[in-house]
Each structure stands twice: as C-alpha cells, then as structure tokens.
Write an enzyme that holds these catalytic residues in place. Structure first.
Site, PDB file in Angstrom:
ATOM      1  N   THR A 174      -7.556  -0.061  -5.933  1.00  0.00           N
ATOM      2  CA  THR A 174      -8.638  -0.729  -6.665  1.00  0.00           C
ATOM      3  C   THR A 174      -8.116  -1.886  -7.518  1.00  0.00           C
ATOM      4  OG1 THR A 174      -8.475   0.927  -8.422  1.00  0.00           O
ATOM      5  CG2 THR A 174     -10.123   1.305  -6.720  1.00  0.00           C
ATOM      6  N   ASP A 175      -6.823  -1.873  -7.857  1.00  0.00           N
ATOM      7  CA  ASP A 175      -6.241  -2.967  -8.636  1.00  0.00           C
ATOM      8  C   ASP A 175      -6.299  -4.290  -7.881  1.00  0.00           C
ATOM      9  OD1 ASP A 175      -5.692  -1.119 -10.541  1.00  0.00           O
ATOM     10  OD2 ASP A 175      -3.523  -1.398 -10.562  1.00  0.00           O
ATOM     11  N   PHE A 176      -6.404  -4.227  -6.573  1.00  0.00           N
ATOM     12  CA  PHE A 176      -6.379  -5.448  -5.783  1.00  0.00           C
ATOM     13  C   PHE A 176      -7.764  -5.812  -5.244  1.00  0.00           C
ATOM     14  CE2 PHE A 176      -2.265  -3.344  -5.643  1.00  0.00           C
ATOM     15  CZ  PHE A 176      -1.502  -4.319  -6.261  1.00  0.00           C
TER      16      PHE A 176
END
Length: 410
Positions: A174-176
């Site tokens: 989800t960070d990307f």
C-alpha cells in the site's frame, strides 16, 4: 526561479516518516519544492534502520532505502519534546506552505503541532496526515506498515494458490499505491490556495486508497455475492495466463492470452499450428478446462527460447508477453536506460548510489534529482540559520541543550 520546475517556490515542513508521507514529499521536492525533512536522533525515521545497508553494515545514515525515499530534501534534526524544539517547529511552519505528517493519530497533537493548533499559527496552511486507516474510526489507532495495510485491504487474501494459505504481497504494497492519490489531492489544494488564499486539511487512509485497486473484487461481491479467491497466476477470463520457464538459470516470461484469436497467433508465433487446432485448447472455455496440461505444454515450448527473444517475438504478433525481471535485469533494462529512469548521485556516507527518477515525464516541468536523501541533520546549519533565521550563538546553544540532536558518541 526555474520556470521548468512546477513546484518551485512551494515550501514544505516534512514531519512524515517511513513510506507514504516521504514518497509524497519527495515527489514535490523532485519538481522544485523546498522540502525540510524533520527528524530526531532519539527517534529517527524507521527506514533509516531498514536494509539494504552500505556494505551490509548497519548505520543510521547507511540505509539505501532511507536515502532513496528522501531525494532532493534538506535534512534537519530537532527534538520536539523540548520547548525550544516546538518553537523551532512553529517557526518552520510559519515559513512553510505545507505541513506533512504520517504518525499515529494523536501524536502531532501531543507536540501541539496538529492541524487545529498549526492553523492558529498559520491560517492558510495546507496540512496532510496519512496513516493506515485515517484519523478517526474504530481502527484509526491501529498502527502498521504497508505489509499490514496490504493484508487489511484484501490483497494478501488474493495472493497465492487456492489450496494454500494466503501469502504476503511482496513489499509494503500500500506504500506504493497511496502516495499518488494524496499527491493529486495536494495539487488541487495548492491550486485552491493560489486562487482563494485558503488552506486545507487532508486526511488520508492508505487502506482506502489501496482498495481502489480491488474494485472488481468488491463489485463482484456487492453485485453477485461472490468472494474472489486465491488462484495463483490464473485469471478466469484468460488462458494461458502464467509465468513460463525460458533458457538460463531462473529465467521466465509472463504470457497472457484473452481471446481465441490471440491463442491462434501465439501458436503461429511458436510454429505450432497443431496446437491451435487441438480441440482441448481451441476455445477459452476448453483452455480453462485443460489449463494444467496447457501450462505444461507451453512451458516446454518456452524453455527453448531466451526470455528477451521470446518477448520480442510474441509482442510482434500482438501477444501480451514480458520478461520476468530481477533487480539486476531492471537496472540494465534498455528501455529504462533510454528514458534515463535511473541516475547516480553521491551520498555523503553511502557514496555513489543509483536512484530512480519520477515514474512519469512531464514535458514542460520535468522532475530533477540533484541531491541524495540527506544524512540525519545534514543540513542543520542551512535550515536553522538561513531559513529559520537563528544566530550562530542560538544555533550553538540549541545543540548544547539537545534541541538540535546529534548522533551519540560511541
């Protein structure tokens, strides 16, 4: 002022850490914004403790990940637990157009630096908070990284094979995904600021941003009550759809075929017209029914080719095919080299290191990488004296008092 940098003149007080927050502020910095990344040696950004480290030796300034997430930023060390630390933070905020933070909800409020407090100091500030689940709700105080976000958003349940347990999607997934939703919202906030003089508070849930990528699965359940299940590399509406072995050690190619016409082209490309006429594989329905056998046959055929050779061949026939790259392959990829996707910068402690540029090319306002991610507090003198206006005596006094933090002597 550089007319080719769209964010030139935008000033950012960057209190964010780990992944999403710094990725967003990095994008601003790469397009000309002046970004001051605020940290403390007592509580450094956790990515500074994350691998890979230069020469495999851990160190607060030796993490390639930390350097890569903070390119073009200025590094400032500041102890927010000190009264003078809060004063310095507020001075930075008065200078800034934007404040960023990605701590657990309530953390910035403990320092008196939450949006409502900051708005009293600078009414037209743009302020964003990005966390796993947002600032309110029953799960808002549940901490986590992108690994947990991928699980909570539903990705891990779909990764793997039907007869096995779920697996973790590689990387903090989800960070990307989340940064780009927030970046677009910030552009809107900046346009609004220029037109109206009004600031804005943006509260992002990283999980909610990621769920956009699973809309077909969510709609499938909403409309038909169907829960999408793990299915390895296969898709219900494609066959073949898998990664197949090629010549060489651990070399693979991904192939995706949706229509019967594409299947015929694939057989033609590989000089196997008999497969196109084989009733087991003549239609999508039959290929799905005989998919295990199909994958075995195709895998034997692909193993006679180099992955790059086969990719070019199949693409020339209009077949979706791509080499399964490893890290070495990505760095040497001729397409990425042609587009100057990677550049080399010299880090103060790591030395020469390859950094990725922006994943999009703006014709009038291109991104530029001019500085590697800073060592912790690397630009203290510049930030405190030139930007915040502290005198030499005040600067030295804050170091002695521990307001400006520095690495402990070992």
């Amino acid at each position: 002022m550089d007319p080719n940098q769209v964010m030139e003149g935008v000033k950012v007080a960057d209190f964010s850490w780990v992944g999403v927050g710094p990725i967003v502020s990095r994008a601003l910095a790469e397009h000309g914004a002046t970004v001051i990344h605020v940290e403390s040696h007592e509580s450094p950004d956790p990515v500074r403790l994350g691998f890979p480290f230069k020469d495999g030796v851990p160190g607060i300034n030796r993490s390639a990940l930390a350097a890569g997430l903070n390119t073009n930023k200025f590094g400032m060390s500041l102890n927010l637990k000190k009264d003078k630390g809060k004063e310095a933070a507020l001075r930075l905020i008065r200078w800034a157009d934007m404040v960023t933070e990605s701590y657990s909800p309530g953390t910035m409020a403990k320092f008196g630096l939450d949006y409502e407090s900051v708005k009293q100091v600078k009414e037209n500030i743009i302020y964003y908070s990005t966390t796993q689940h947002g600032q309110y709700g029953p799960l808002s105080n549940v901490p986590g990284y992108g690994f947990q976000g991928a699980a909570a958003s539903g990705f891990c349940n779909l990764a793997g094979w039907r007869d096995r347990e779920p697996i973790i999607v590689y990387g903090a997934y989800t960070d990307f995904i989340a940064p780009w939703y927030l970046l677009v919202a910030l552009i809107g906030a900046l346009i609004r600021l220029r037109r109206t003089g009004q600031g804005m508070y943006l509260d992002q849930s990283q999980c909610e941003a990621a769920i956009h990528f699973l809309e077909p699965a969510v709609l499938g359940y909403t409309i038909n009550g169907r829960v999408l299940e793990r299915n390895g590399n296969r898709l219900d509406f494609m066959a073949p759809h898998n990664a197949y072995p090629c010549k060489g050690k651990d070399r693979w190619i991904a192939i995706a075929v949706q229509t019967d016409e594409e299947w015929e082209k694939l057989c033609d490309a590989m000089d196997k017209p008999d497969l196109a006429n084989d009733q087991r594989f003549a239609t999508l329905q039959n290929r799905k029914k005989n998919e295990i056998e199909l994958d075995a046959i195709l895998g034997k055929l692909t193993s006679d080719y180099l992955a790059e050779e086969l990719m070019i061949l199949l693409q020339s026939y209009g077949i979706a095919a791509g080499v399964v790259q490893n890290s070495k392959g990505v760095l040497s990829d001729p397409q990425l080299k042609h587009r100057n996707h990677f550049v080399e910068l010299k880090h103060s402690e790591i030395g020469d290191m390859v950094y990725r540029t922006a994943a999009y090319k703006l014709s009038w306002t291109p991104a530029r990488l001019v500085r590697p991610g800073p060592c912790l507090g690397e630009h203290n003198e510049f930030v405190y004296k030139k930007i915040l206006g502290y005198s030499d005596a005040e600067f030295e006094e804050m170091i002695v008092e521990g307001v400006i933090t520095k690495e402990a002597v070992r």
